[in-house]
Design an enzyme around this catalytic site. Structure first.
Site, PDB file in Angstrom:
ATOM      1  N   TRP A  31       9.599   6.174  35.611  1.00 43.68           N
ATOM      2  CA  TRP A  31       9.667   4.736  35.385  1.00 43.68           C
ATOM      3  C   TRP A  31       9.355   4.022  36.692  1.00 43.68           C
ATOM      4  CZ3 TRP A  31       9.840   3.228  30.528  1.00 43.68           C
ATOM      5  CH2 TRP A  31      10.469   4.033  29.568  1.00 43.68           C
TER       6      TRP A  31
ATOM      7  N   ARG B 240      15.878  -1.704  21.909  1.00 43.39           N
ATOM      8  CA  ARG B 240      17.091  -0.914  22.097  1.00 43.39           C
ATOM      9  C   ARG B 240      18.053  -1.696  23.002  1.00 43.39           C
ATOM     10  NH1 ARG B 240      12.681   2.260  22.552  1.00 43.39           N
ATOM     11  NH2 ARG B 240      12.761   2.546  24.825  1.00 43.39           N
TER      12      ARG B 240
ATOM     13  N   CYS C 192      13.919 -32.469   9.941  1.00 41.17           N
ATOM     14  CA  CYS C 192      12.799 -32.472   8.996  1.00 41.17           C
ATOM     15  C   CYS C 192      13.013 -33.529   7.922  1.00 41.17           C
ATOM     16  CB  CYS C 192      12.624 -31.096   8.369  1.00 41.17           C
ATOM     17  SG  CYS C 192      13.987 -30.571   7.311  1.00 41.17           S
TER      18      CYS C 192
ATOM     19  N   THR D 241      -6.603  -3.301  28.128  1.00 43.35           N
ATOM     20  CA  THR D 241      -6.176  -4.360  27.209  1.00 43.35           C
ATOM     21  C   THR D 241      -5.816  -5.633  27.973  1.00 43.35           C
ATOM     22  OG1 THR D 241      -5.362  -2.751  25.598  1.00 43.35           O
ATOM     23  CG2 THR D 241      -4.468  -4.972  25.456  1.00 43.35           C
TER      24      THR D 241
ATOM     25  N   GLU E 150      21.049 -28.519  11.493  1.00 45.62           N
ATOM     26  CA  GLU E 150      21.785 -29.733  11.176  1.00 45.62           C
ATOM     27  C   GLU E 150      22.676 -29.523   9.943  1.00 45.62           C
ATOM     28  OE1 GLU E 150      17.473 -31.130  11.994  1.00 45.62           O
ATOM     29  OE2 GLU E 150      18.516 -29.249  11.534  1.00 45.62           O
TER      30      GLU E 150
END
Length: 375
Positions: free
Chosen positions: A176, A213, A81, A308, A58
């Site tokens: 990949w 990247r 705020c 994980t 703002e």
């Protein structure tokens, strides 16, 4: 007239959202916010929150508009705020600029400031409209919302797999699975999250850099978080080579001596978090996320590996999925799956995905959605 105003409000809020997206990944632990000033149906200035500690959206827009802001309408994605923090209250600047109307995308969910800005503006005679494109505004700051309401970061899982469900061959080879276009998109994701997390197995087998990247712009490298219960990480691995790039190693409490941790920190410059080990010898991920929140980390992207990811799923510490499917088949039953460990015994206990979007990157497909955990 009301329909006309609603249409205009949505139009200009979309522009404010585009402004806000420019700050993604730069404002944590603050939200990304965009603002647009409109007078007589024309945009006179725009602004966005560029980084934590810098002026809010703002104020940026008001500064650019100068005296022209008097009598204008301000469109802002988040409630202005009304408190002093790193910067003065935006509400004071709005009142001083003699704005006649403020259109807000969503109220600030922060419990300590909720509603203060909108109410304060109304008390000072300014017309306030709320909830314009609220769903889009909430999605933009999903990490901020969870951070200020739950006290822990928002967690996304990113995974790439073949059509038959493998994330690597039996030898661990995965470069990949997806094409270059998909990988470019992953680097755009890294540019907006606060941290990228992998397990020690991924570091040992792939030695990833975990940086950003991008071709046309300089990306922001995320914080690197490595789950390594017994501090096995090679000291010459890529994530530790550059001491200027922050890294956090998460170890099991009591699994590594204080002397060893102190020596490691001195040698590498990395931070270390100690977390309890559960019965299954998995780290207590909620405890880890609380520690990351104390470091103002609001958005974490988990990139592997299978052990994980399995831990995050079992402990229900996932808010979002980015699942890439590539048109490849390993053609066997011996590859590495998306997640190791025990899964659901029945289909009615499976994790459902509320799909938000399916995108195509050449021949790859991306499924983006939120999990629904069944009891």
């Amino acid at each position: 007239m009301k329909n006309k105003n609603e249409s205009a409000d949505k139009y200009f809020m979309k522009i404010a959202l585009r402004e806000a997206k420019k700050g993604l990944g730069r404002t944590s632990p603050n939200p990304a916010v965009g603002a647009v000033l409109v007078k007589e149906g024309k945009i006179i200035s725009k602004g966005y929150h560029k980084a934590y500690g810098l002026p809010h959206a703002e104020v940026e827009a008001l500064k650019k508009a100068g005296d022209r802001a008097s009598g204008a309408i301000l469109y802002v994605t988040l409630e202005p705020c009304n408190h002093y923090g790193k910067t003065p209250p935006c509400t004071q600047a709005i009142i001083k600029s003699q704005i006649k109307r403020v259109v807000i995308g969503m109220r600030d969910p922060n419990p300590s400031v909720k509603g203060g800005g909108a109410d304060f503006l109304r008390e000072h005679g300014i017309e306030v409209e709320e909830g314009v494109l609220e769903e889009e505004c909430r999605d933009l700051n999903k990490n901020y919302i969870k951070f200020v309401t739950k006290g822990i970061p928002f967690v996304a899982i990113k995974v790439a797999m073949t059509l038959d469900g493998w994330i690597a061959t039996r030898t661990g080879h995965s470069k990949w699975i997806t094409n270059e276009a998909s990988r470019r998109f992953v680097h755009r994701l890294r540019d907006i999250v606060d941290a990228v997390l992998v397990g020690i197995g991924t570091v040992v087998s792939d030695d990833p850099m975990l940086n950003t990247r991008l071709k046309k712009i300089r990306g922001k490298d995320p914080l690197k978080v490595i789950i390594d219960p017994y501090l096995r990480i090679p000291r010459d691995c890529n994530v530790l080579k550059n001491k200027a790039e922050r890294a956090i190693i998460v170890v099991g409490k009591g699994a590594v001596s204080k002397k060893e941790i102190d020596k490691f920190k001195k040698e590498t410059g990395a931070d270390v978090i100690e977390c309890s080990l559960k019965k299954e010898k998995e780290l207590d991920l909620n405890q880890m996320l609380l520690s990351l929140a104390k470091r103002n980390i609001t958005y974490v992207m988990v990139e592997g590996g299978a052990k994980t990811i399995g831990s995050f799923l079992r402990q229900r510490c996932v808010d979002e999925f980015f699942i890439f499917k590539a048109p490849k088949l390993l053609g066997g039953s011996d590859g590495i799956p998306m997640a190791y460990g025990n899964g659901a015994e029945n289909m009615d206990k499976a994790i459902e995905i509320k799909v938000l979007k399916i995108r195509r990157f050449q021949d790859d497909l991306l499924i983006h959605g939120y999990p629904v955990f069944n009891e």
